[in-house]
Design a protein around this motif. Structure first.
Motif, mmCIF file in Angstrom:
data_model
loop_
_atom_site.group_PDB
_atom_site.id
_atom_site.type_symbol
_atom_site.label_atom_id
_atom_site.label_comp_id
_atom_site.label_asym_id
_atom_site.label_seq_id
_atom_site.Cartn_x
_atom_site.Cartn_y
_atom_site.Cartn_z
ATOM 1 N N GLN A 137 0.832 -1.207 0.000
ATOM 2 C CA GLN A 137 0.000 0.000 0.000
ATOM 3 C C GLN A 137 0.869 1.261 0.000
ATOM 4 O OE1 GLN A 137 -0.668 -2.633 2.227
ATOM 5 N NE2 GLN A 137 -2.224 -3.405 0.821
ATOM 6 N N MET A 138 1.989 1.222 0.694
ATOM 7 C CA MET A 138 2.833 2.411 0.807
ATOM 8 C C MET A 138 3.668 2.665 -0.449
ATOM 9 S SD MET A 138 2.445 4.111 3.620
ATOM 10 C CE MET A 138 3.935 5.084 3.631
ATOM 11 N N ARG A 139 4.100 1.637 -1.100
ATOM 12 C CA ARG A 139 5.037 1.781 -2.230
ATOM 13 C C ARG A 139 4.551 2.758 -3.298
ATOM 14 N NH1 ARG A 139 10.381 1.274 -3.230
ATOM 15 N NH2 ARG A 139 10.656 0.992 -5.449
ATOM 16 N N PRO A 140 3.329 2.607 -3.851
ATOM 17 C CA PRO A 140 2.919 3.548 -4.906
ATOM 18 C C PRO A 140 2.752 4.982 -4.393
ATOM 19 C CG PRO A 140 1.153 1.986 -4.420
ATOM 20 C CD PRO A 140 2.346 1.558 -3.628
ATOM 21 N N ILE A 141 2.483 5.130 -3.118
ATOM 22 C CA ILE A 141 2.326 6.477 -2.554
ATOM 23 C C ILE A 141 3.683 7.155 -2.428
ATOM 24 C CG2 ILE A 141 1.649 7.762 -0.478
ATOM 25 C CD1 ILE A 141 -0.545 5.539 -0.120
ATOM 26 N N VAL A 142 4.648 6.460 -1.837
ATOM 27 C CA VAL A 142 5.947 7.087 -1.593
ATOM 28 C C VAL A 142 6.742 7.304 -2.878
ATOM 29 C CG1 VAL A 142 6.129 6.318 0.799
ATOM 30 C CG2 VAL A 142 7.077 4.904 -1.016
ATOM 31 N N GLU A 143 6.467 6.533 -3.902
ATOM 32 C CA GLU A 143 7.154 6.736 -5.179
ATOM 33 C C GLU A 143 6.853 8.111 -5.757
ATOM 34 O OE1 GLU A 143 5.878 3.356 -7.472
ATOM 35 O OE2 GLU A 143 7.637 2.187 -6.878
ATOM 36 N N GLN A 144 5.711 8.682 -5.386
ATOM 37 C CA GLN A 144 5.291 9.992 -5.892
ATOM 38 C C GLN A 144 5.849 11.155 -5.067
ATOM 39 O OE1 GLN A 144 1.004 10.189 -6.173
ATOM 40 N NE2 GLN A 144 0.899 7.983 -6.458
ATOM 41 N N LEU A 145 6.438 10.861 -3.915
ATOM 42 C CA LEU A 145 6.876 11.921 -3.005
ATOM 43 C C LEU A 145 8.249 12.468 -3.375
ATOM 44 C CD1 LEU A 145 5.850 10.406 0.458
ATOM 45 C CD2 LEU A 145 4.603 12.090 -0.917
ATOM 46 N N SER A 146 8.354 13.773 -3.367
ATOM 47 C CA SER A 146 9.650 14.424 -3.545
ATOM 48 C C SER A 146 10.339 14.501 -2.180
ATOM 49 C CB SER A 146 9.454 15.839 -4.097
ATOM 50 O OG SER A 146 8.850 16.669 -3.110
ATOM 51 N N ASN A 147 11.600 14.884 -2.187
ATOM 52 C CA ASN A 147 12.307 15.077 -0.923
ATOM 53 C C ASN A 147 11.639 16.167 -0.091
ATOM 54 O OD1 ASN A 147 14.131 13.080 -1.571
ATOM 55 N ND2 ASN A 147 15.679 14.502 -2.344
ATOM 56 N N ASP A 148 11.180 17.222 -0.744
ATOM 57 C CA ASP A 148 10.470 18.289 -0.019
ATOM 58 C C ASP A 148 9.177 17.757 0.595
ATOM 59 O OD1 ASP A 148 12.355 20.282 -0.412
ATOM 60 O OD2 ASP A 148 11.355 21.130 -2.166
ATOM 61 N N ASP A 149 8.450 16.917 -0.147
ATOM 62 C CA ASP A 149 7.224 16.322 0.390
ATOM 63 C C ASP A 149 7.531 15.534 1.665
ATOM 64 O OD1 ASP A 149 5.664 17.259 -1.758
ATOM 65 O OD2 ASP A 149 5.882 15.383 -2.882
ATOM 66 N N ILE A 150 8.587 14.752 1.630
ATOM 67 C CA ILE A 150 8.969 13.940 2.791
ATOM 68 C C ILE A 150 9.335 14.835 3.964
ATOM 69 C CG2 ILE A 150 10.773 12.385 3.652
ATOM 70 C CD1 ILE A 150 10.553 10.912 0.942
ATOM 71 N N ARG A 151 10.112 15.873 3.695
ATOM 72 C CA ARG A 151 10.484 16.820 4.755
ATOM 73 C C ARG A 151 9.237 17.479 5.342
ATOM 74 N NH1 ARG A 151 13.210 19.992 1.809
ATOM 75 N NH2 ARG A 151 15.097 18.767 1.847
ATOM 76 N N ASN A 152 8.315 17.880 4.490
ATOM 77 C CA ASN A 152 7.100 18.559 4.938
ATOM 78 C C ASN A 152 6.179 17.621 5.716
ATOM 79 O OD1 ASN A 152 8.089 20.827 3.623
ATOM 80 N ND2 ASN A 152 6.849 20.499 1.794
ATOM 81 N N LEU A 153 6.055 16.374 5.266
ATOM 82 C CA LEU A 153 5.222 15.404 5.988
ATOM 83 C C LEU A 153 5.794 15.118 7.371
ATOM 84 C CD1 LEU A 153 4.332 12.982 3.071
ATOM 85 C CD2 LEU A 153 2.682 14.240 4.483
ATOM 86 N N GLY A 154 7.112 14.984 7.458
ATOM 87 C CA GLY A 154 7.737 14.769 8.764
ATOM 88 C C GLY A 154 7.424 15.900 9.728
ATOM 89 N N ALA A 155 7.564 17.128 9.249
ATOM 90 C CA ALA A 155 7.282 18.297 10.094
ATOM 91 C C ALA A 155 5.809 18.358 10.480
ATOM 92 C CB ALA A 155 7.694 19.577 9.367
ATOM 93 N N TYR A 156 4.934 18.048 9.539
ATOM 94 C CA TYR A 156 3.495 18.104 9.813
ATOM 95 C C TYR A 156 3.091 17.101 10.890
ATOM 96 C CZ TYR A 156 -1.487 17.353 9.360
ATOM 97 O OH TYR A 156 -2.825 17.184 9.661
ATOM 98 N N PHE A 157 3.450 15.834 10.708
ATOM 99 C CA PHE A 157 3.039 14.825 11.686
ATOM 100 C C PHE A 157 3.681 15.058 13.053
ATOM 101 C CE2 PHE A 157 1.867 12.329 7.837
ATOM 102 C CZ PHE A 157 0.519 12.194 8.145
ATOM 103 N N ALA A 158 4.908 15.562 13.070
ATOM 104 C CA ALA A 158 5.598 15.806 14.338
ATOM 105 C C ALA A 158 4.907 16.884 15.173
ATOM 106 C CB ALA A 158 7.045 16.200 14.079
#
Length: 193
Positions: A77-98
Motif C-alpha cells: 500500500q505504501m510503495r505507490p504512494i511514496v514513489e510519488q513523493l519528492s524530498n520536499d514532500d517527505i520533509r514537509n510530511l515529517g514536520a506536519y506529523f511531528a
C-alpha cells in the motif's frame, strides 16, 4: 598560496551547494490528505495494524518514508504512494506529523498486564533508545500511545525478520527473545502511556 586555494574551494562549495530549506508544515498538511484513509484524521489511526503518525518525530517519519521509497521497507500500500513523493514532500510530511498532538493512550483496563509489559520494557532496555517516556528521540519511534495491535505486529515482524529498514539489527536483537506473552504485555503497556 595553499590557504588561498583552500579558501577558493570553500567559497565555491558554499556557492554551489543548495541551501537546505525549512520544512513547510502547511504543505505537509496538504500532502497528508492522502494519508488519512489509513493513518486517520489528524494522524490518529482508527485502522487495525496501521500506526498513528501524530506526534511521531520528524526525523523518524522522514526516514521511514525514505525506507519505503527505496524499497528497504516493503509494503504494497505504501510503495505507490511514496514513489510519488519528492524530498520536499517527505520533509514537509515529517514536520506536519511531528507537530500534531499524539494520541494520549487508552485507559488501562489490565494493570497486571501493564506491569508485566513495564518489566519486559525494562528487561529489554527499551528506554535506552526510545527514552524513559517512550516518546522517542530523533529518528527513533515514539511508542507511547501507539495502537496496541500495531505494536504487537511490529514486534513480531522484527522478531521474524519480516521488517527491515532502520534499526533492524537492534530491534531484531531486542524482539527475538520475547515470548508471545511478553510481546502482548509490552504492547499493552506502551499503548497506554
Amino acid at each position: 598560496m595553499r590557504v588561498a586555494s583552500f579558501g577558493i574551494v570553500v567559497a565555491a562549495t558554499l556557492v554551489l551547494t543548495p541551501v537546505a530549506r525549512a520544512a513547510d508544515v502547511a504543505a505537509g498538511k496538504e500532502k497528508a490528505v492522502m494519508c488519512t484513509g489509513c493513518h486517520g484524521e489528524d494522524g490518529i489511526s482508527q485502522t487495525e495494524n496501521i500506526p498513528s503518525l501524530a506526534g511521531q518525530l520528524d526525523q523518524f517519519v522522514q526516514w521511514q518514508l525514505e525506507f519505503f521509497r527505496a524499497g528497504a521497507r516493503k509494503n504494497e500500500q505504501m510503495r505507490p504512494i511514496v514513489e510519488q513523493l519528492s524530498n520536499d514532500d517527505i520533509r514537509n510530511l515529517g514536520a506536519y506529523f511531528a507537530q500534531l498532538p499524539p494520541f494520549k493512550g487508552s485507559k488501562d483496563d489490565n494493570p497486571e498486564l501493564s506491569e508485566k509489559g513495564k518489566q519486559a520494557a525494562a528487561g529489554r532496555r527499551c528506554a535506552s533508545c526510545h527514552i524513559d517516556t517512550y516518546v522517542g528521540t530523533k529518528a527513533v519511534a515514539r511508542l507511547a500511545g501507539q495502537r496496541e495491535e500495531y505494536l504487537v505486529k511490529a514486534l513480531r515482524d522484527y522478531k521474524s525478520g519480516a521488517r527491515s529498514g532502520g534499526a533492524q539489527a537492534a530491534m531484531a536483537d531486542v524482539a527475538y527473545p520475547l515470548s508471545d506473552e511478553e510481546i502482548a504485555a509490552l504492547a499493552h503497556y506502551l499503548a497506554r502511556l
